[in-house]
Write an enzyme that holds these catalytic residues in place. Structure first.
Site, short mmCIF file in Angstrom:
data_model
loop_
_atom_site.label_atom_id
_atom_site.label_comp_id
_atom_site.label_asym_id
_atom_site.label_seq_id
_atom_site.Cartn_x
_atom_site.Cartn_y
_atom_site.Cartn_z
N THR A 77 0.83 -1.21 0.00
CA THR A 77 0.00 0.00 0.00
C THR A 77 0.87 1.27 0.00
OG1 THR A 77 -1.41 -1.29 1.48
CG2 THR A 77 -2.01 1.02 1.16
N HIS A 137 -9.01 -0.75 2.12
CA HIS A 137 -8.77 -2.20 2.22
C HIS A 137 -10.08 -2.98 2.02
CE1 HIS A 137 -4.67 -1.82 3.48
NE2 HIS A 137 -4.91 -1.42 4.71
N GLY A 293 11.03 -4.95 2.73
CA GLY A 293 10.68 -4.66 1.34
C GLY A 293 11.25 -5.65 0.35
P1 A3P Z 1 7.82 -6.16 4.63
O1 A3P Z 1 7.21 -6.17 5.99
O2 A3P Z 1 7.85 -7.51 4.01
O3 A3P Z 1 9.14 -5.49 4.59
P2 A3P Z 1 1.75 -1.97 3.33
O4 A3P Z 1 2.30 -0.70 2.82
O5 A3P Z 1 0.62 -2.52 2.50
O6 A3P Z 1 1.45 -1.90 4.78
O7 A3P Z 1 2.89 -3.06 3.14
C1 A3P Z 1 4.06 -2.99 3.88
C2 A3P Z 1 5.11 -3.81 3.18
O8 A3P Z 1 5.57 -3.10 2.02
C3 A3P Z 1 6.33 -4.01 4.08
O9 A3P Z 1 6.86 -5.27 3.69
C4 A3P Z 1 7.21 -2.84 3.64
O10 A3P Z 1 8.57 -3.00 3.97
C5 A3P Z 1 6.98 -2.85 2.14
N1 A3P Z 1 7.30 -1.58 1.49
C6 A3P Z 1 7.07 -0.31 1.95
N2 A3P Z 1 7.50 0.58 1.07
C7 A3P Z 1 8.03 -0.10 0.04
C8 A3P Z 1 8.66 0.29 -1.20
N3 A3P Z 1 8.85 1.56 -1.52
N4 A3P Z 1 9.08 -0.70 -2.02
C9 A3P Z 1 8.90 -1.98 -1.71
N5 A3P Z 1 8.33 -2.42 -0.56
C10 A3P Z 1 7.89 -1.49 0.29
#
Ligand code: A3P
Length: 332
Positions: A77, A137, A293
């Site tokens: 997200t 969501h 990430g």
């Molecule tokens: P991990 O916990 O596996 O590292 P959301 O934003 O839906 O809450 O999802 C969070 C997940 O997206 C986390 O995964 C986070 O580290 C990852 N995330 C956040 N920013 C990101 C980016 N710019 N590129 C890739 N993954 C990212």
């Protein structure tokens, strides 16, 4: 005018009463963070978010040029918010001047169910900066009718359920009710396999948007975290086309696609001061949304029997849909 406000106030009070009454009747379990999770319209939702979600369902008026970002929690997200915001506002802000340098993408692209309608029963959204970009969501069948009936676009992102599980477990540990026992990975896993997590079951969530994207490809763009990781520039371009802000030939020649891809990357975003030490939600540091990430981190937490078990469930639930997930970037 006063009368109108009064009657809106009365309607609002009636709806709040209706929701409180409804809440007493719904099945409930304890969520992974110690708060309450209740089952509504076939999915599990934090009781404190349900109020916002129902108000969003009833009151949200989509406009034709709106962009709705729908996601399953912990599937990218924060990343997609940054990408869509940057793509859609690139003529307004250069990257050196991007609001993302001082505000977390979660603030710039607010969530309807967990932010706007939860904090204010009737938020004023007409004057929201254009293009209006909102996140949710909520499951596809439960989206407000105006989103389905207008020409607004829906961008959906999901992720392989093994990495989503680990990401959510780690997240829930950090936002658990103070002074409560942290949930063990085994307990959380057991619940995830039963579909019991916020907005779960994950298979229902992804299938709703998957089917909608097949039926209305111009309305719903279905993305996967792993694909964005593997071939980001391709998807930045696809996103831009889909939301109606395509890159010009000149922009492509100047390397604009690559610049935006790098700007929104995990390495860049997670190292910005605002995302390291800023706070958007009260008492929750923005760094909670940036962990590793990566794709395949599940291997560091799940035993082979756990991963096989969850994979089997997912395979069964998605069978016949044509939807599959890469568990690592090496997968074909
Ligand atoms: P991990 O916990 O596996 O590292 P959301 O934003 O839906 O809450 O999802 C969070 C997940 O997206 C986390 O995964 C986070 O580290 C990852 N995330 C956040 N920013 C990101 C980016 N710019 N590129 C890739 N993954 C990212």
């Amino acid at each position: 005018m006063e009368k109108k406000i009064e009657s809106l106030g009365e309607k609002e009070a009636e709806l709040s009463d209706e929701i409180e009454q409804l809440l007493t009747t719904l099945p409930k379990v304890k969520n992974w963070n110690g708060l309450e999770l209740c089952q509504y319209q076939g999915f599990w939702c934090g009781s404190r978010y349900l109020r916002g979600m129902i108000k969003f369902q009833r009151h949200f008026e989509a406009q034709h040029n709106d962009i709705i970002l729908a996601t399953f929690p912990k599937c990218g997200t924060t990343w997609l918010k940054a990408l869509i915001f940057t793509i859609a506002n690139r003529s307004k802000y250069s990257l050196d001047n991007s609001p993302l340098l001082s505000q977390c993408s979660r603030e710039l692209v607010p969530s309807c169910d967990q932010d706007l309608f939860m904090r204010d029963p009737l938020p004023v959204l007409e004057d929201f900066p254009k293009p209006r970009i909102f996140a949710t969501h909520t499951l596809y069948p439960s989206l407000p009718k105006s989103i389905k009936n207008s020409n607004c676009r829906i961008v959906y992102i999901c992720r392989n359920p093994l990495d989503q599980f680990v990401s959510n477990w780690k997240f829930m540990l950090r936002i658990r009710v103070p002074n409560t026992e942290p949930i063990s990975i085994d307990e959380a896993f057991e619940m995830a396999c039963q579909g019991k997590q916020s907005f779960g079951p994950i298979w229902e969530h992804v299938l709703g948007y998957w089917k909608a994207s097949k039926e209305e490809p111009h309305k719903v763009l279905f993305l996967k975290y792993e694909d964005l990781k593997e071939n980001n520039k391709f998807y930045v371009k696809q996103l831009a086309d889909f939301i109606g802000y395509p890159f010009t030939e000149d922009e492509e020649k100047q390397g604009k696609v690559e610049e935006i891809s790098k700007f929104c990357s995990f390495d860049n975003m997670s190292n910005l001061e605002v995302n390291k030490n800023g706070e958007y939600f009260k008492e929750i540091k923005n760094d909670i949304f940036f962990r590793k990430g990566s794709v395949g981190d599940w291997k560091n937490y799940l035993t082979p029997s756990m991963s096989e078990h969850l994979e089997k469930i997912i395979e069964e639930k998605l069978s016949g849909s044509g939807l599959t997930f890469k568990k690592t970037l090496e997968d074909p």
